[in-house]
Design an enzyme around this catalytic site. Structure first.
Site, PDB file in Angstrom:
ATOM      1  N   GLU A  47    -112.104 -20.620 -28.812  1.00 10.94           N
ATOM      2  CA  GLU A  47    -112.398 -19.727 -27.686  1.00 10.94           C
ATOM      3  C   GLU A  47    -113.253 -20.408 -26.605  1.00 10.94           C
ATOM      4  O   GLU A  47    -113.795 -19.746 -25.713  1.00 10.94           O
ATOM      5  CB  GLU A  47    -113.047 -18.441 -28.197  1.00 10.94           C
ATOM      6  CG  GLU A  47    -112.109 -17.726 -29.168  1.00 10.94           C
ATOM      7  CD  GLU A  47    -112.354 -16.250 -29.285  1.00 10.94           C
ATOM      8  OE1 GLU A  47    -111.747 -15.502 -28.502  1.00 10.94           O
ATOM      9  OE2 GLU A  47    -113.154 -15.850 -30.136  1.00 10.94           O
ATOM     10  N   HIS A  84    -120.360 -14.699 -28.024  1.00  9.52           N
ATOM     11  CA  HIS A  84    -119.150 -13.889 -28.183  1.00  9.52           C
ATOM     12  C   HIS A  84    -119.085 -13.369 -29.606  1.00  9.52           C
ATOM     13  O   HIS A  84    -119.254 -14.135 -30.556  1.00  9.52           O
ATOM     14  CB  HIS A  84    -117.901 -14.714 -27.878  1.00  9.52           C
ATOM     15  CG  HIS A  84    -116.639 -14.042 -28.318  1.00  9.52           C
ATOM     16  ND1 HIS A  84    -116.320 -12.752 -27.934  1.00  9.52           N
ATOM     17  CD2 HIS A  84    -115.631 -14.448 -29.123  1.00  9.52           C
ATOM     18  CE1 HIS A  84    -115.159 -12.415 -28.480  1.00  9.52           C
ATOM     19  NE2 HIS A  84    -114.718 -13.423 -29.211  1.00  9.52           N
ATOM     20  N   TYR A 138    -131.576  -1.723 -17.774  1.00  9.27           N
ATOM     21  CA  TYR A 138    -131.674  -3.103 -17.319  1.00  9.27           C
ATOM     22  C   TYR A 138    -130.464  -3.936 -17.755  1.00  9.27           C
ATOM     23  O   TYR A 138    -129.813  -4.591 -16.948  1.00  9.27           O
ATOM     24  CB  TYR A 138    -132.961  -3.746 -17.837  1.00  9.27           C
ATOM     25  CG  TYR A 138    -133.122  -5.156 -17.328  1.00  9.27           C
ATOM     26  CD1 TYR A 138    -133.493  -5.391 -15.995  1.00  9.27           C
ATOM     27  CD2 TYR A 138    -132.874  -6.246 -18.146  1.00  9.27           C
ATOM     28  CE1 TYR A 138    -133.613  -6.677 -15.516  1.00  9.27           C
ATOM     29  CE2 TYR A 138    -133.001  -7.534 -17.670  1.00  9.27           C
ATOM     30  CZ  TYR A 138    -133.365  -7.750 -16.356  1.00  9.27           C
ATOM     31  OH  TYR A 138    -133.481  -9.029 -15.883  1.00  9.27           O
TER      32      TYR A 138
HETATM   33 ZN   LIG Z   1    -112.791 -13.635 -30.154  1.00  8.77          ZN
END
Ligand SMILES: [Zn+2]
Length: 217
Positions: A74, A93, A119
């Site tokens: 990724e 991620h 925030y």
């Molecule tokens: Zn993923």
């Protein structure tokens, strides 16, 4: 940031993700910026809760440095964020339960409930589904990277990035908590009481809670 500091930071972040139910199995990948055109990312197939010194790959924007192993597939999403946002130091991620549940629906994420929510959830952008690791997903992330510091990857998970690993972790934890709160309230038939828009704007501009984020648009 030097390599050793980067490794320690990512190992500690991975353990926190596991401790807080923000990762499972070999889900997710983490990276940290080393300098203007290099970053360190978790290797392919690693488990975030038990990262060792050999579980990282140093990459330039052209790809992994020779002899440094196989990076997470990724990688294109991470690289896109670092290229689009020079101030970003860390990209996380993962596919935590409640955030990913929301990513599998069209449910909006409230940003007017409590302090951290106002925030960190000020802006969330959605990215349409493309297969993990595909160039198409990398390009879709590139297009949205300036819109927000949290990208909800539809039917996949989330991408959170910030100026430090600690701030990115806060963003991810806050997102998961808000999604859990919204879903729990819905399940229990409770109506969440939102703060007025003027109060939220005043908090962001004047409370001094954190440096005000500047958005290009
Ligand atoms: Zn993923």
């Amino acid at each position: 940031m030097d390599l050793n500091e980067a490794r320690q930071g990512l190992k500690s972040a991975g353990r926190r993700l596991l401790e807080h139910d923000l990762t499972w199995g070999n889900d997710g990948n983490l990276s940290v910026r080393l300098n203007h055109d290099r970053y360190l990312i978790t290797a392919s197939g690693t488990r975030l809760g038990e990262l060792g010194d050999d579980d990282f790959v140093e990459c330039s924007f052209n790809g992994p440095l020779s002899g440094s192993g196989k990076p997470s597939k990724e990688t294109p999403m991470h690289r896109a964020v670092y290229e689009q946002r020079p101030e970003i130091r860390a990209v996380l991620h993962a596919s935590p339960f409640y955030s990913t549940l929301v990513a599998c629906t069209d449910m909006p994420i409230p940003a007017d409930l409590f302090v951290e929510d106002m925030y960190y959830i000020e802006r969330v952008a959605r990215v349409a589904y493309f297969h993990p690791g595909s160039p198409e997903l990398g390009e879709a992330v590139r297009e949205q990277a300036r819109e927000a510091n949290i990208l909800l990857l539809e039917n996949h998970g989330v991408l959170v990035y910030d100026t430090s690993i600690g701030e990115a972790l806060m963003g991810l934890q806050t997102l998961e908590m808000v999604c859990r709160m919204a879903i729990t309230a819905r399940s229990a038939g409770l109506e969440l009481r939102s703060l007025p828009a003027a109060t939220v704007a005043d908090f962001l501009d004047n409370s001094g809670y954190r440096p005000r984020r500047e958005w290009s648009q």
